[in-house]
Write an enzyme that holds these catalytic residues in place. Sequence first.
Site, PDB file in Angstrom:
ATOM      1  N   ASN A 158      -7.775  -3.515   0.774  1.00 26.37           N
ATOM      2  CA  ASN A 158      -7.479  -2.475  -0.423  1.00 26.37           C
ATOM      3  C   ASN A 158      -8.686  -2.338  -1.040  1.00 26.37           C
ATOM      4  O   ASN A 158      -9.702  -2.524  -1.603  1.00 26.37           O
ATOM      5  CB  ASN A 158      -6.364  -3.010  -1.623  1.00 26.37           C
ATOM      6  CG  ASN A 158      -4.743  -2.622  -0.927  1.00 26.37           C
ATOM      7  OD1 ASN A 158      -5.302  -2.213   0.973  1.00 26.37           O
ATOM      8  ND2 ASN A 158      -4.338  -2.770  -1.214  1.00 26.37           N
ATOM      9  N   ARG A 173      -2.382  -4.067   5.458  1.00 28.26           N
ATOM     10  CA  ARG A 173      -3.310  -5.813   5.610  1.00 28.26           C
ATOM     11  C   ARG A 173      -2.749  -6.671   6.549  1.00 28.26           C
ATOM     12  O   ARG A 173      -3.706  -7.612   7.337  1.00 28.26           O
ATOM     13  CB  ARG A 173      -3.505  -5.777   4.766  1.00 28.26           C
ATOM     14  CG  ARG A 173      -4.617  -4.807   3.498  1.00 28.26           C
ATOM     15  CD  ARG A 173      -5.233  -5.637   2.320  1.00 28.26           C
ATOM     16  NE  ARG A 173      -3.830  -5.472   1.619  1.00 28.26           N
ATOM     17  CZ  ARG A 173      -4.057  -6.477   0.277  1.00 28.26           C
ATOM     18  NH1 ARG A 173      -4.561  -6.924   0.051  1.00 28.26           N
ATOM     19  NH2 ARG A 173      -2.845  -6.100   0.034  1.00 28.26           N
TER      20      ARG A 173
END
Length: 114
Positions: free
Chosen positions: A62, A44
């Site tokens: 996520n 990320r």
Amino acid sequence: MPSAEGADTAPFDQSQKKKVTIQTMPKKTLRLVIHGRVQGVYFRDSMRREAQNLSVAGWVRNRSDGSVEAAVHGESADVDAIVRWAHHGPDRAQVERVEIEPHEGSYTNFEIIR
């Protein structure tokens, strides 16, 4: 040779005025779901940095199934570049596949959703 004095004093001829149109590139928005070993490998944050480098906006998060989901928005070439990046991700990731579909939305920055 004409003198410089008075050279720029002639009235402006409106018929010679050209219309300038600034054309913006079309924006593209996609939703990505990245599968593989993509959590716990800085996917990320790496994607956020890559998006900022490419001037791509959107978000990344996520998912509970172990995948990573993202929305990416920007100039078509820049969005294509972040999609290519998502197919390999950061060094520690092992991307198995990337699902890609059109997405609605317009974003101004790129953020990590927790």
